[in-house]
Design a protein around this motif. Sequence first.
Motif, PDB file in Angstrom:
ATOM      1  N   MET A 178       0.843 -27.220  -1.786  1.00 20.67           N
ATOM      2  CA  MET A 178       0.649 -26.572  -0.498  1.00 20.67           C
ATOM      3  C   MET A 178      -0.850 -26.560  -0.208  1.00 20.67           C
ATOM      4  SD  MET A 178       1.535 -22.652   0.626  1.00 20.67           S
ATOM      5  CE  MET A 178       0.285 -21.835  -0.356  1.00 20.67           C
ATOM      6  N   THR A 195       0.215 -26.667   5.116  1.00 20.46           N
ATOM      7  CA  THR A 195       1.016 -27.864   4.862  1.00 20.46           C
ATOM      8  C   THR A 195       1.847 -27.584   3.624  1.00 20.46           C
ATOM      9  OG1 THR A 195      -0.685 -29.286   5.830  1.00 20.46           O
ATOM     10  CG2 THR A 195       0.949 -30.341   4.403  1.00 20.46           C
ATOM     11  N   PRO A 201       5.434 -28.548   1.004  1.00 22.89           N
ATOM     12  CA  PRO A 201       6.359 -29.575   0.512  1.00 22.89           C
ATOM     13  C   PRO A 201       7.809 -29.184   0.800  1.00 22.89           C
ATOM     14  CG  PRO A 201       5.715 -28.166  -1.301  1.00 22.89           C
ATOM     15  CD  PRO A 201       4.982 -27.673  -0.080  1.00 22.89           C
ATOM     16  N   SER A 230       2.938 -31.626 -10.138  1.00 25.22           N
ATOM     17  CA  SER A 230       2.383 -30.897  -9.000  1.00 25.22           C
ATOM     18  C   SER A 230       1.036 -30.286  -9.362  1.00 25.22           C
ATOM     19  CB  SER A 230       3.356 -29.802  -8.555  1.00 25.22           C
ATOM     20  OG  SER A 230       2.786 -28.969  -7.598  1.00 25.22           O
ATOM     21  N   GLN A 266       6.392 -33.570   3.551  1.00 27.40           N
ATOM     22  CA  GLN A 266       5.332 -32.598   3.857  1.00 27.40           C
ATOM     23  C   GLN A 266       5.405 -32.217   5.334  1.00 27.40           C
ATOM     24  OE1 GLN A 266       3.633 -31.101   1.656  1.00 27.40           O
ATOM     25  NE2 GLN A 266       2.275 -32.404   0.486  1.00 27.40           N
ATOM     26  N   ARG A 267       5.265 -30.937   5.624  1.00 30.94           N
ATOM     27  CA  ARG A 267       5.276 -30.421   6.995  1.00 30.94           C
ATOM     28  C   ARG A 267       4.070 -29.511   7.187  1.00 30.94           C
ATOM     29  NH1 ARG A 267       8.196 -34.131   8.699  1.00 30.94           N
ATOM     30  NH2 ARG A 267      10.393 -34.051   8.173  1.00 30.94           N
ATOM     31  N   THR A 268       3.407 -29.654   8.324  1.00 35.66           N
ATOM     32  CA  THR A 268       2.261 -28.810   8.653  1.00 35.66           C
ATOM     33  C   THR A 268       2.632 -27.892   9.804  1.00 35.66           C
ATOM     34  OG1 THR A 268       0.693 -30.497   7.931  1.00 35.66           O
ATOM     35  CG2 THR A 268      -0.150 -28.813   9.420  1.00 35.66           C
TER      36      THR A 268
END
Length: 131
Positions: A48, A22, A24, A125, A29-31
């Motif tokens: 991540m 996953t 940023p 972060s 957020q993308r998996t």
Amino acid sequence: MFEIKIVTPHGIYDEIQVSSVTLPTTDGQRTVLPNHMPLVMPLEIGNMYLKKDNERVDYAISEGMFTFENNCGTLIITSIERGDEIDFERAEKAKQRAEERLHGQHYEDHVDFKRAELAMKRSLSRLRLKK
């Protein structure tokens, strides 16, 4: 499972087999899971998460790029820190310095403002990974 190669300006940080990642991205957020279609994603400063053997490993990463094709991912980033490598006291001090720079001055120089803004994002972060 698929392989991810993590590359920084200092060379290869790691090459690992994971069941998901996953990231940023610039639009959230993308998996990515095994057998995902080929893709190229720009990344932002953020967190991540890798899943490996049912264990989640957290990282703070800088901006960069992620590519995926034929069950191989390549992560090209400026910097990366695993959650257990982060000095949270240092991250908190960096956040305070960035806040002072952002709120304590009137910026005539856009570059200084942008640098302070990026320092703030990096410190936040890191601090999000504090357990």
